[in-house]
Design an enzyme around this catalytic site. Structure first.
Site, short mmCIF file in Angstrom:
data_model
loop_
_atom_site.label_atom_id
_atom_site.label_comp_id
_atom_site.label_asym_id
_atom_site.label_seq_id
_atom_site.Cartn_x
_atom_site.Cartn_y
_atom_site.Cartn_z
N HIS A 58 -7.63 -5.85 -0.43
CA HIS A 58 -6.41 -5.08 -0.22
C HIS A 58 -5.66 -5.52 1.03
O HIS A 58 -4.42 -5.60 1.04
CB HIS A 58 -6.75 -3.59 -0.13
N ASP A 79 -8.94 -6.53 -4.61
CA ASP A 79 -8.39 -5.25 -4.16
C ASP A 79 -9.02 -4.14 -5.00
O ASP A 79 -8.72 -3.99 -6.20
CB ASP A 79 -6.87 -5.24 -4.32
N SER A 113 0.84 -1.19 0.00
CA SER A 113 0.00 0.00 0.00
C SER A 113 0.89 1.25 0.00
O SER A 113 1.72 1.40 -0.90
CB SER A 113 -0.96 -0.03 1.19
#
Length: 350
Positions: A331, A302, A147
């Site tokens: 995610h 995601d 991320s």
């Protein structure tokens, strides 16, 4: 790989000064500090771990309080701390010991709050490079992160292309999509429009209902509809509220105890402006300039960082390899279900 005294470990949780630092904006702060966790045998090859939006430097943690990547890092685990030492910094602009909006401005004696300079992912990487040099580290074996951490890994490979051998980019795309910016905007507006926010001059997070809403909006993007359905299945409590509502309320309330709302806003903006193609002729052109080995990972469901975009980037990087994890977590797959993807990383680290 040979490591002197592989059973000799050092675990450090400290703060290091990198002196003055100039941001991309041109703003400069004196005596910037970064908090870090360092674990593994002294003298071993170093792997830099980069954390996500509300993460911190405690990737390994302790037996009493395991870190957020404790399932990936440790003796005998894919990132094996009998062979490597790992370092994780709390990001510049963070709120777990590094200089950020909640830090005291030495000129005023008051917290910087919204007078803190804007932070970019490139600022975060440059500050960590300075910290590594202060620690006597002039070469990394690898950089890994998911991320916001993955965004940092992208930039590490372009800002300091010969500084590491390998890059592991998880759940992150070459730039943040308009869809991702949209969700970040909802969260930011919820915080800023809360009267208790008071232009960033709040005494504590505890009365910031807007911060709770921002976190709830984020949680919806971190997990998948499939997972929510399996976990909650429209279950209700005696008061007729749904379990999913209680879950989101809990997550919204919990964030106020462990994160600073101003830092949250600053790091949302850093993510919004993430674009490896900025000033480099676009992301496809930038992708040709990686010198490290590049390994990318995507996760099923995601919403913000989809398989096709990450795989497309991988296809543009000469010699890059990609792995897709089939997970219901979406995610957040990069933080859980290590058995689904961690061994792939372990097999690639060399």
């Amino acid at each position: 790989m040979s490591v002197k005294n592989p059973t000799s470990y050092q675990s450090q949780n400290k703060t290091i000064s990198i002196g003055s630092f100039t941001f991309e904006s041109g703003d400069q702060l004196q005596n910037v500090e970064l908090a870090y966790e360092r674990f593994g045998p002294p003298g071993a090859p170093t792997i830099l771990i980069c954390h996500a939006l509300t993460g911190n430097q405690y990737a390994v943690g302790s037996e009493e309080q395991p870190g957020w990547w404790a399932g990936l890092i440790g003796r005998g685990l894919p990132i094996d701390t009998s062979q490597f030492q790992v370092i994780t910094f709390n990001v510049l602009g963070g709120c777990h010991g590094s200089t950020g909006p909640a830090s005291l401005d030495p000129e005023t004696g008051e917290p910087y709050r919204l007078s803190f300079p804007p932070v970019t992912v490139r600022d975060i990487v440059h500050s960590q490079w300075k910290a590594l040099r202060e620690l006597g580290i002039d070469r990394l074996h690898a950089v890994a992160g998911g991320s916001l951490g993955g965004m940092q890994a992208y930039e590490w490979g372009l800002l300091y292309p010969t500084f590491m051998k390998q890059l592991f980019i998880l759940a992150a795309t070459p730039y943040l999509s308009d869809y991702g910016i949209a969700f970040n905007h909802i969260g930011a507006r919820a915080i800023k429009d809360d009267p208790s926010f008071n232009h960033g001059n709040y005494p504590s997070n505890q009365h910031l209902k807007g911060f709770e809403i921002a976190r709830m909006a984020g949680m919806i993007t971190y997990r998948s509809q499939t997972l929510f359905q399996k976990r909650f299945d429209r279950n209700q409590k005696e008061d007729a509220s749904y379990d999913i509502q209680s879950y989101l309320d809990y997550q919204g309330d919990k964030i106020k105890d462990r994160f600073d709302a101003n830092s949250y806003l600053y790091l949302l903006e850093a993510m919004n402006h993430h674009d490896i193609g900025r000033g480099r002729g676009g992301w496809k052109q930038a992708s040709q300039h990686y010198e490290a080995e590049v390994y990318t990972l995507s996760f099923e469901h995601d919403l913000l960082y989809p398989f096709d975009f990450i795989k497309s980037f991988s296809d543009h990087v000469p010699g890059s390899e990609h792995f897709h994890s089939d997970t219901d977590y979406g995610h957040d797959g990069f933080l859980v279900e290590f058995n689904g993807w961690a061994s792939w990383i372990g097999n690639k680290i060399n």
